[in-house]
Design an enzyme around this catalytic site. Structure first.
Site, PDB file in Angstrom:
ATOM      1  N   PRO A 128       6.245 -47.728  43.521  1.00  0.00           N
ATOM      2  CG  PRO A 128       7.129 -46.198  41.978  1.00  0.00           C
ATOM      3  CD  PRO A 128       7.523 -47.123  43.083  1.00  0.00           C
TER       4      PRO A 128
ATOM      5  CB  ALA B  86      -0.265 -47.218  37.547  1.00  0.00           C
TER       6      ALA B  86
ATOM      7  CB  SER C 260       1.945 -44.427  40.955  1.00  0.00           C
ATOM      8  OG  SER C 260       1.930 -44.150  39.577  1.00  0.00           O
TER       9      SER C 260
ATOM     10  CE1 TYR D  97       6.565 -42.627  34.473  1.00  0.00           C
ATOM     11  CE2 TYR D  97       4.476 -42.643  35.648  1.00  0.00           C
ATOM     12  CZ  TYR D  97       5.538 -43.321  35.081  1.00  0.00           C
ATOM     13  OH  TYR D  97       5.571 -44.686  35.121  1.00  0.00           O
TER      14      TYR D  97
ATOM     15  CB  THR E 142       9.708 -42.725  36.770  1.00  0.00           C
ATOM     16  OG1 THR E 142       9.383 -43.247  38.060  1.00  0.00           O
ATOM     17  CG2 THR E 142       9.777 -43.874  35.782  1.00  0.00           C
TER      18      THR E 142
ATOM     19  NE  ARG F 117       4.013 -51.353  29.823  1.00  0.00           N
ATOM     20  CZ  ARG F 117       3.861 -50.271  30.575  1.00  0.00           C
ATOM     21  NH1 ARG F 117       2.679 -49.989  31.104  1.00  0.00           N
ATOM     22  NH2 ARG F 117       4.878 -49.460  30.796  1.00  0.00           N
TER      23      ARG F 117
ATOM     24  CE  LYS G 284      10.527 -47.495  40.313  1.00  0.00           C
ATOM     25  NZ  LYS G 284      10.201 -47.931  38.938  1.00  0.00           N
TER      26      LYS G 284
ATOM     27  CB  SER H 217      14.042 -49.657  38.358  1.00  0.00           C
ATOM     28  OG  SER H 217      12.756 -50.040  37.903  1.00  0.00           O
TER      29      SER H 217
ATOM     30  CG  HIS I 237       8.773 -49.091  34.273  1.00  0.00           C
ATOM     31  ND1 HIS I 237       8.979 -47.732  34.408  1.00  0.00           N
ATOM     32  CD2 HIS I 237       7.444 -49.270  34.410  1.00  0.00           C
ATOM     33  CE1 HIS I 237       7.821 -47.122  34.596  1.00  0.00           C
ATOM     34  NE2 HIS I 237       6.874 -48.041  34.622  1.00  0.00           N
TER      35      HIS I 237
ATOM     36  NE  ARG J  62       3.899 -52.178  33.896  1.00  0.00           N
ATOM     37  CZ  ARG J  62       2.708 -52.680  33.584  1.00  0.00           C
ATOM     38  NH1 ARG J  62       2.521 -54.002  33.590  1.00  0.00           N
ATOM     39  NH2 ARG J  62       1.698 -51.893  33.242  1.00  0.00           N
TER      40      ARG J  62
ATOM     41  N   GLY K 114      12.581 -54.981  41.081  1.00  0.00           N
ATOM     42  CA  GLY K 114      12.481 -55.928  39.983  1.00  0.00           C
ATOM     43  C   GLY K 114      12.768 -57.353  40.391  1.00  0.00           C
TER      44      GLY K 114
END
Length: 354
Positions: A79, A81, A108, A132, A158, A167, A228, A250, A252, A255, A284
């Protein structure tokens, strides 16, 4: 570079040339100093594959099943975005690419296309929906219901993003979601007519989420639920105890929290904790078919690929994304042939050098 990219690194370079700085920073960047982002790829080099000889590999096939769904290879679409930042056809093009490759796309929550429209773009293909959980559980329920009604075969909860990581590439590039790019399913579930951006979305996240919420989601879902964002083996064990049909190791894509271990380094301990109770997947840093083989040897059922799919989408829409998957399949099947493993299920720890 040749006229057509010959590997996933070529696609990454091509996307960097073609994308505006802001959207490219959003896709390519990660949290903090991006140590985990780099380590996700570099960690694969710490493992060495060990070929076995004199095995009949005349019928090598990468085909397998994941959570009971037949796929052409143990490589799924992760997924990601806001895919219309990559190409005007966004998630619909990605869905068609995954269908052409014979694998599963995970859509996503933060998609720029509604789940129903993604399903309509590739109606016969398997797909999962990434979830989410928001403060307003009615909004979450509406999103899940649309996916279920549209034939999605699994939910992917997730759990590693109660807030968005810091970020810094985004900050330096001054990234903001351009006008005309929306999350239509989220907006519809909220009853909004003005749209919502990524920052606004994460302000809606439910910070009170616990294992009991996973249990309720599993009980209410007519399809399997995977978790996840698993890092710790104890959390993998708890996910299974609370009804998860699978876990996805994972971080992410680096991130969220910088400085956590590479996904491939977390995989083995999670597999040991879970045993044969459920399937374990990982994402990843996967950039080569040999990376997929390493993950299989460490116990993964399959891997998910995110950023490289976006690079393919940037380069050539549906065709570019489909070519990324075909490159991985070709590298994987070549590697299987040279390892002496006719199928993904034949890859084991015996194919890793001590």
């Amino acid at each position: 570079m040749t006229a057509q990219p010959v590997n996933l690194h070529d696609y990454e370079a091509l996307a960097a040339e073609r994308m505006p700085p802001g959207p490219h920073a959003y896709y390519a960047g990660a949290a903090g100093d991006e140590r985990t982002l780099r380590d996700n790829q570099e960690a694969f080099a710490r493992h060495r594959l060990l070929p076995r000889c004199l095995v009949d590999v005349s019928g090598v096939s990468a085909a397998t099943t994941v959570i009971g769904t037949p796929v052409s290879m143990p490589v799924l679409v992760a997924p990601t975005a806001l895919q219309k930042l990559a190409h005007p056809d966004g998630e619909e093009a990605m869905a068609r690419a995954a269908a052409r490759a014979g694998t599963i796309m995970t859509v996503s929550t933060i998609a720029t296309t509604r789940p129903a429209d993604v399903a309509a773009a590739a109606p016969d293909a398997p797909r999962w929906f990434q979830v989410y959980v928001l403060k307003d559980r009615g909004v979450t329920r509406a999103l899940v219901d649309e996916a279920i009604d549209s034939g999605y075969r699994a939910l992917v909860l997730t759990v590693d993003a109660p807030r968005a990581g810091r970020r810094e590439r985004d900050l330096r590039a001054g990234f903001s979601v351009p006008p005309g790019i929306d999350m239509p399913a989220v907006s519809a579930a909220l009853g909004s007519t003005t749209g919502i951006d990524a920052a606004g979305f994460f302000s809606l996240m439910d910070l009170t989420l616990t294992w009991k919420d996973l249990e309720r989601l599993v009980q209410d879902s007519p399809v399997p639920v995977l978790v996840k964002g698993i890092h710790h083996p104890a959390d993998a064990d708890r996910a299974v105890e609370h009804g998860a049909a699978g876990v996805i190791v994972s971080n992410h894509g680096g991130r969220q929290l910088d400085g956590v271990p590479a996904s491939i380094d977390m995989l083995g301990p999670v597999v040991d904790a879970v045993g044969d109770r459920v399937e374990v997947l990982m994402d990843g840093g996967v950039r080569r078919g040999t990376d997929v083989l390493t993950a299989l040897a460490l116990g993964a059922r399959a891997v998910l690929v995110g950023r490289p799919m976006l690079w393919g989408l940037v380069a050539d829409g549906e065709d570019g994304a489909a070519h990324v998957l075909e490159l991985l399949r070709a590298e994987l099947e070549l590697g299987m042939t040279l390892l002496g493993t006719p199928g993904p299920g034949d890859v084991s720890a015996a194919h890793l050098a001590p």
